[in-house]
Design an enzyme around this catalytic site. Structure first.
Site, PDB file in Angstrom:
ATOM      1  CE  LYS A 156       7.003   1.491  -0.438  1.00  0.00           C
ATOM      2  NZ  LYS A 156       8.245   0.754  -0.320  1.00  0.00           N
ATOM      3  CD1 TRP A 195       5.361  -2.723  -5.765  1.00  0.00           C
ATOM      4  CD2 TRP A 195       4.948  -4.299  -4.218  1.00  0.00           C
ATOM      5  NE1 TRP A 195       6.518  -2.932  -5.048  1.00  0.00           N
ATOM      6  CE2 TRP A 195       6.297  -3.882  -4.099  1.00  0.00           C
ATOM      7  CE3 TRP A 195       4.475  -5.287  -3.373  1.00  0.00           C
ATOM      8  CZ2 TRP A 195       7.169  -4.428  -3.139  1.00  0.00           C
ATOM      9  CZ3 TRP A 195       5.339  -5.830  -2.419  1.00  0.00           C
ATOM     10  CH2 TRP A 195       6.661  -5.396  -2.310  1.00  0.00           C
ATOM     11  CG  ASP A 212      -0.444  -0.698  -2.764  1.00  0.00           C
ATOM     12  OD1 ASP A 212      -0.006   0.215  -2.051  1.00  0.00           O
ATOM     13  OD2 ASP A 212       0.189  -1.750  -2.994  1.00  0.00           O
TER      14      ASP A 212
HETATM   15  N1  PMP Z   1       2.697  -2.047  -2.212  1.00  0.00           N
HETATM   16  C1  PMP Z   1       3.627  -1.225  -2.728  1.00  0.00           C
HETATM   17  C2  PMP Z   1       3.243  -0.303  -3.836  1.00  0.00           C
HETATM   18  C3  PMP Z   1       4.927  -1.250  -2.220  1.00  0.00           C
HETATM   19  O1  PMP Z   1       5.860  -0.448  -2.747  1.00  0.00           O
HETATM   20  C4  PMP Z   1       5.246  -2.138  -1.168  1.00  0.00           C
HETATM   21  C5  PMP Z   1       6.622  -2.180  -0.536  1.00  0.00           C
HETATM   22  N2  PMP Z   1       7.672  -1.808  -1.286  1.00  0.00           N
HETATM   23  C6  PMP Z   1       4.255  -2.977  -0.692  1.00  0.00           C
HETATM   24  C7  PMP Z   1       2.984  -2.899  -1.210  1.00  0.00           C
HETATM   25  C8  PMP Z   1       4.549  -3.966   0.410  1.00  0.00           C
HETATM   26  O2  PMP Z   1       4.644  -3.316   1.596  1.00  0.00           O
HETATM   27  P1  PMP Z   1       5.081  -4.076   2.948  1.00  0.00           P
HETATM   28  O3  PMP Z   1       6.471  -4.571   2.718  1.00  0.00           O
HETATM   29  O4  PMP Z   1       4.978  -2.980   3.933  1.00  0.00           O
HETATM   30  O5  PMP Z   1       4.124  -5.157   3.191  1.00  0.00           O
END
Ligand code: PMP
Length: 369
Positions: free
Chosen positions: A200, A101, A176
């Site tokens: 989540k 991420w 994040d």
């Molecule tokens: N950051 C983290 C730490 C995540 O776990 C996720 C999704 N699993 C995201 C960003 C991306 O999120 P989204 O799909 O809502 O854009």
């Protein structure tokens, strides 16, 4: 009704009490004659839902008054663009890359920031550890430093946020916290901005939470879309555009559920954090005490929320997953980039769910070892 235990990494399990209350209020919210999805976001009913959600979140996470709470759309990946659009000031931004991420975030920031400096990475270890903050090569005058405080795919968590001031940097810290928001307390004295998708730990996909220190507002690049300009969103109390009303409502019910949680003398976030520690310990202990299962993440940074693990004999993966499903243990397959298994044990996963998983793991091991 006993539902199966859902270990999905996200969208993930929501507390049954929250779903039941939403179902009961679906057609008529509090005698208004309308369901929440059907309400004007500017009507008094929805404004009261939104204000209550914000107040409960502020109380739960002890968010100081100099921070704004924004309810936005776009998810975590959109924030990877929205953050540099608002905070980079067309300058250098620092990144710590500790998994899939933060890697994605750094790549996206390159489109908007003049320079992206990866100050540390644990890629050499296949993202099984965290680089020690004392070793980070911080830029002079960076507009901010970004890190992912819980890497959902690799199962790595910062158990302490870095104190950038003590490391000689004046950059605000951007985290994040998508996959561990509301699972533990946050040291806001070290944070400039935190963002997370809701799917989540907070509620349905479609809602993005942003908590931002007020002094960081008002510096957006001219190309920043108005609906993504944090200052505009803050001035309009998240109602510049239509916010994700259903997501805010469900998150609000989840905040009330969190406030009701108790563990001994603890309540709210302290209670859920204690429970999360116990759940993670049960699972990691089971993995570590076995010669059949393996988790590769260094002990000091193992995530309490996302536990990737492997069967040493990977030819048994399909049998493991099929047996789990039969027992009502769902969505345990690991992320495609890592393989193996992953158990996501967010706030809505009770201790009994983790107990059922470790019982199954021991039994499967006995049968196949
Ligand atoms: N950051 C983290 C730490 C995540 O776990 C996720 C999704 N699993 C995201 C960003 C991306 O999120 P989204 O799909 O809502 O854009």
């Amino acid at each position: 009704m006993q539902r199966p235990y859902n270990f999905s990494a996200g969208p993930a399990a929501i507390p049954a009490e929250v779903l039941e209350q939403a179902a009961a209020e679906m057609l008529d919210w509090h005698g208004s004659g309308m369901g929440v999805m059907e309400m004007s976001h500017r009507g008094k009913e929805f404004i009261s839902i939104c204000e209550q959600a914000e107040a409960d979140l502020r109380e739960l996470l002890a968010i100081p008054p100099q921070f704004q709470v924004l309810f936005m759309q776009g998810g975590g990946l959109a924030e990877n663009a929205i953050v540099p659009l608002n905070l980079s000031r067309a300058g250098t931004v620092d990144f710590v890359v500790t998994g899939g991420w933060s890697q994605k975030s750094a790549k996206e920031a390159r489109k908007y920031a003049a320079e992206v400096n990866v100050v540390a990475t644990s890629e050499d270890s296949q993202f099984t550890t965290l680089p020690a903050p004392a070793q980070w090569q911080l830029s002079k005058g960076a507009s901010y430093l970004h890190l992912c405080s819980n890497e959902t795919i690799h199962g790595i968590e910062f158990h302490e946020l870095p104190d950038l001031k003590a490391l000689g940097s004046d950059a605000p810290l951007v985290i994040d916290f998508s996959s561990h928001v509301a699972s533990r307390s946050v040291d806001w004295s070290r944070v400039g901005l935190a963002f997370g998708g809701a799917q989540k730990n907070l509620g349905p996909a479609g809602l993005t939470l942003v908590v931002v220190r007020e002094d960081l507002l008002g510096h957006a690049l001219p190309i920043c879309p108005s609906a993504f300009n944090y200052q505009t969103v803050a001035e309009n109390r998240s109602m510049y555009n239509t916010p994700p009303t259903w997501g805010i409502y469900i998150a609000g019910l989840t905040f009330q559920w969190l406030k009701r949680q108790r563990e001994g003398s603890l309540s709210g976030i302290a209670a859920i954090e204690q429970r999360n520690i116990a759940k993670a310990q049960m699972l990691y202990d089971t993995i570590d005490q076995s010669a059949f299962y393996l988790n590769k993440v260094a002990a000091h940074c193992r995530s309490r929320m996302n536990v990737p693990f492997f069967l040493r004999d990977e030819s048994r993966n399909d049998a493991f997953l099929a047996g789990a499903k039969e027992r009502g243990l769902l969505q345990l397959k690991g992320h495609k980039s890592v393989g193996g298994m992953r158990a996501s044990i967010y706030n809505a996963m009770p201790i009994a769910g983790v107990q059922a998983l470790v019982d199954y793991m021991r039994e499967f091991e006995q049968r196949h070892a």
